[in-house]
Design an enzyme around this catalytic site. Structure first.
Site, mmCIF file in Angstrom:
data_model
loop_
_atom_site.group_PDB
_atom_site.id
_atom_site.type_symbol
_atom_site.label_atom_id
_atom_site.label_comp_id
_atom_site.label_asym_id
_atom_site.label_seq_id
_atom_site.Cartn_x
_atom_site.Cartn_y
_atom_site.Cartn_z
ATOM 1 N N HIS A 53 10.559 56.064 30.051
ATOM 2 C CA HIS A 53 11.372 55.449 29.002
ATOM 3 C C HIS A 53 11.829 56.479 27.973
ATOM 4 C CE1 HIS A 53 12.675 51.689 27.154
ATOM 5 N NE2 HIS A 53 12.344 52.195 25.979
ATOM 6 N N HIS A 99 15.979 45.716 27.148
ATOM 7 C CA HIS A 99 14.706 45.244 26.607
ATOM 8 C C HIS A 99 14.122 44.244 27.608
ATOM 9 C CE1 HIS A 99 12.647 45.147 22.432
ATOM 10 N NE2 HIS A 99 12.583 46.320 22.959
#
Lengths: 742, 83
Positions: A53, A99
């Site tokens: 990430h 998300h």
């Protein structure tokens, strides 16, 4: 937090494996980068910063395929968001972010903080956010858990955007069983700025202050970054504490305070960055790395709303609505006064130091002392193995699926009720699309369009991703994602400028999934080059799996286009009776991955065929030329459900109908999903100019009528349908399913 | 019959914007002595059972409906056991 482990205990017990740091990485850090064993805090920081990430260690080799420059690009990937020149000294700033994991676990807060996070990326660049978009992919609505997730996600997006006073003006929502256990929630934000106000996430100048501004830090969302890089399974319930709660009213204050500082006092500020995934550590380390500086932070000074937090927790907390600033020495109090006015904390938590060490102090002790670059630049890029999935090789040998459509009217009725095609107004009506009063075209059209106040310009924007095509043929599917976005932008009369992306895939350690990633990025990159739409920002979301089942590879393209003359924005629905109807672009038998195939066979199969990218691009250029000269009355691009669905959509919410001669198409071809096609209507007096611009690409197929009726003659059958009836089917499908009690 | 009061509150580390806002409002009233406010809710439930069966019912209701375990936790009191 209990007594932290000693470095030796960490080496023996390997807690870092649970934080998704591999043993090889741990050894490399110990032996090569530090020359000693990392302590508990350091090991935690490495785990977060070296997660996919934050570091893109798996995807970087693939991301290099993307073009990211052209004459208009001012800032490409690497900063909070990309920046593109829109003339007159102005710039548009945009980025999309996924998300997915938080939204899957806690839909309302996950989606809300997704919107909040991407907004901070925009205003950290010095731009005022002016519009939000989203791209949502859920399981089928016949499942009650999915309905709950849809409801929570939509409310989360709406509440956050509405409280902030930023309109949500476009987006997409699709449904497929592959997203049932792992929904996709991609949020995009678009901002406007004067080019002189552009900011960087940079910390430099020995002695300058590192200031923490915004909300206080709590234990929320610890390890969100590594959480996003691990896949789900049903036993994983304990991970679920990693959910943050957003506070849009605080974000609104933070936005105004930051923009005031940036626009009025640029000389006080060296750099600014959002505290996103991996909280303070990622923002501070990245800023120090960008400024080639060292940094010394005292964590006891960090505003905290809980007691007894460890250094590790403070550094990795993902509490929302926080920013990190680098402020010129001597202006700390000036900056504090601005934030005081907005009731926000602004605290100097450390200084820029000479050298390149990243030093953290907590409770009077040094808890971290490592080179800045070890967190940001020394990450081991991972070699990935890849091979073509067996399913694709098998599909290439199988005969092509061709539907036989005897009753196209019945087929069209059924298609309009498919959840991916049906009217989404029950969702987007929960979003304020008009706030700030600059919205020219809101949700429900091909692209959202905003006017740029004080000029005659406008901005068109869209998000598009269709995992089905990418699943069947990653390279061509990647091209189609970009072509679909470009078609939406061009349909509204805008010239495509650049794109942002969210690359949503499964576990990249699976060679087949990595191959999908590689091939689809290759396809997108090729299309980006042809359309001259560089990738200026984006993010990668891997490990989108549930119980070992990956989602369809779903690259989302967020595109922004420039409308040169806001008076020439083209609507997506028909205008006057008597206008001529054209079909632009050639129709082939493309049914693999189509809504028609999904509806008739219950699954998708076959091979998505390559198409002529250059040809599609040329046609769009000609179409845009005709639009900019005012020759086009309406334009709608053909996507899910093909021509049949597009024709119906252009008539909904009008009183008009159409009378069409489609005798060179079969009933099945009415629903083919060949990319790069449009339904265009043209006023009779503009017909010669339009036909000259488009040439052979446009085929005259009929006339707009005053009867609210869709009539068409096909090669093998006729259509004669009440538009009102079709509209009712289309409008009621989703509300009916959402209310189901099954 | 048993009357039970089930309290649902945010978990320790979950941010409570509503509580923060109320605390700020209390400060504007002049009550600076208030240092923290947390918002929760309670459910008064009448259950046609007694003893361990009540505990079982409450646990299932809370787990499946009343509590969002991503963010919340709960506890409960047995108010009275009627005939």
């Amino acid at each position: 937090m209990k007594q932290a482990m000693t470095p030796e205990e960490i080496k023996e017990q390997k807690p870092y494996l649970d934080w998704s740091l591999s043993e090889d990485e741990y050894n490399y850090i110990s032996d090569t980068l530090l020359g000693r064993l990392p302590n508990y805090t350091e090991a935690g920081l490495f785990a977060a910063m070296w997660s996919e990430h934050c570091s893109y260690k798996k995807s970087k080799p693939v991301l290099r395929l993307f073009p990211n420059k052209n004459d208009r690009v001012i800032q490409g990937p690497g900063e909070g968001a990309g920046v593109v020149d829109i003339d007159d000294g102005q710039a548009v700033v945009f980025k999309a972010e996924s998300h997915n994991h938080p939204t899957t676990v806690e839909p309302y807060q996950g989606a809300a903080t997704g919107v909040g996070g991407i907004l901070r990326d925009i205003f950290s660049m010095g731009a005022r956010p002016v519009a939000s978009l989203d791209s949502l992919h859920f399981g089928e609505l016949d499942d009650s858990t999915t309905r709950m997730k849809v409801d929570g996600t939509v409310r989360g997006i709406g509440d956050y955007g509405n409280c902030m006073g930023i309109p949500t003006i476009a987006g997409e929502t699709t449904f497929d069983p592959c997203y049932q256990g792992n929904v996709l929630c991609n949020a995009m934000s678009v901002g406007l700025m004067d080019q002189k106000d552009i900011q960087q996430g940079k910390a430099a100048g020995v002695g300058n202050a590192v200031m923490y501004v915004g909300a206080k830090t709590g234990r929320d969302g610890i390890h969100g970054a590594t959480f996003a890089s691990a896949d789900f399974s049903d036993e994983n319930a304990t991970q679920r504490s990693a959910v943050q709660v957003g506070n849009p009213f605080m974000e609104k204050l933070l936005l105004e305070a930051c923009l005031e500082l940036i626009s009025k006092h640029p000389d006080w500020l060296v750099g600014i960055q959002d505290m996103g995934a991996a909280g303070i550590v990622s923002s501070s380390a990245e800023m120090a790395a960008e400024g080639k500086s060292g940094m010394d932070l005292d964590l006891d000074l960090v505003p905290q709303r809980e007691t007894g937090m460890s250094a590790y927790e403070i550094m990795l907390s993902e509490s929302q609505e926080r920013m990190l600033l680098c402020v010129n020495k001597g202006h700390e109090d000036d900056v504090r006064k601005i934030f005081d006015f907005y009731d926000l904390d602004a605290v100097t938590i450390g200084r820029i130091t000479a050298g390149h060490q990243y030093v953290l102090r907590h409770d009077g002790q040094v808890v971290c002392d490592i080179p800045v670059s070890s967190l940001t630049d020394d990450v081991l890029e991972e070699e990935s193995t890849e091979h073509k999935p067996v399913r694709i090789t098998v599909a290439e040998q199988e005969p092509v699926w061709r539907p036989k459509i005897d009753d196209p009217a019945a087929t069209l009725r059924c298609l309009l009720a498919q959840s991916t095609i049906a009217d989404k107004s029950s969702f987007y009506q929960q979003y304020d699309s008009q706030v700030r009063t600059s919205t020219v075209v809101g949700p429900g059209s091909d692209a959202g369009v905003l006017r740029v106040r004080g000029t005659h310009k406008g901005l068109a924007m869209t998000t598009d991703g269709n995992g089905r095509f990418v699943y069947l043929n990653p390279e061509v599917g990647g091209q189609m994602a970009l072509v679909e976005a470009a078609a939406n932008i061009v349909s509204s009369g805008a010239e495509p400028l650049a794109i942002t992306d969210c690359l949503n895939y499964g576990d990249p350690n699976d060679p087949e999934i990595f191959w999908e990633l590689h091939q689809s990025v290759k396809g997108m990159a090729a299309a980006c080059r042809i359309f001259d739409t560089p990738v200026i920002s984006g993010n990668v979301s891997l490990y989108n799996e549930n119980n070992g089942q990956a989602i369809h590879p779903t690259p989302m393209v967020g595109m922004v286009g420039l409308v040169k003359n806001i008076d020439r924005v083209v609507p997506s629905f028909v205008q006057q009776a008597g206008d001529q109807v054209y079909l632009v672009g050639a129709t082939r038998d493309d049914y693999a991955g189509s809504e028609l195939q999904k509806m008739l066979t219950g699954k998708i199969s076959g091979v998505v065929r390559p198409f002529d990218l250059d040809g599609v691009h040329t046609t769009m250029r000609h179409l845009l030329h005709a639009m900019e000269n005012g020759h086009v009355a309406s334009c709608h691009d053909l996507s899910e459900g093909g021509l049949g669905v597009a024709l119906a959509e252009t008539l909904f919410k009008t009183d008009r109908g159409m009378n069409l001669d489609l005798r060179n198409l079969t009933g099945a071809q009415l629903f083919s999903e060949t990319p790069g096609r449009f339904v265009v209507t043209v006023q009779p007096d503009h017909v010669p100019a339009f036909e000259q611009d488009l040439g052979d690409a446009a085929q005259l197929v009929g006339t707009v009528t005053n009867a609210h009726w869709l009539e068409a003659h096909l090669a093998d059958s006729d259509l004669n349908l009440s538009v009102g009836e079709l509209q009712q089917i289309w409008e009621e499908a989703i509300p009916c399913q959402m209310k189901s009690k099954d | 019959m048993t009357n039970v009061r089930i309290f649902v509150t945010y978990k320790q580390s979950v941010f409570d914007p509503q509580g923060e806002t109320i605390k700020d409002a209390i400060h504007t009233l002049g009550h600076d002595e208030v240092t923290a406010v947390k918002v929760g809710k309670f459910f008064d439930v009448t259950i046609d059972a007694t003893g361990a069966a009540v505990d079982q019912s409450v646990k299932e209701i809370a787990d499946q409906l009343l509590v969002n375990f991503n963010m919340e936790t709960y506890h409960y009191q047995v108010l009275e056991e009627a005939e």
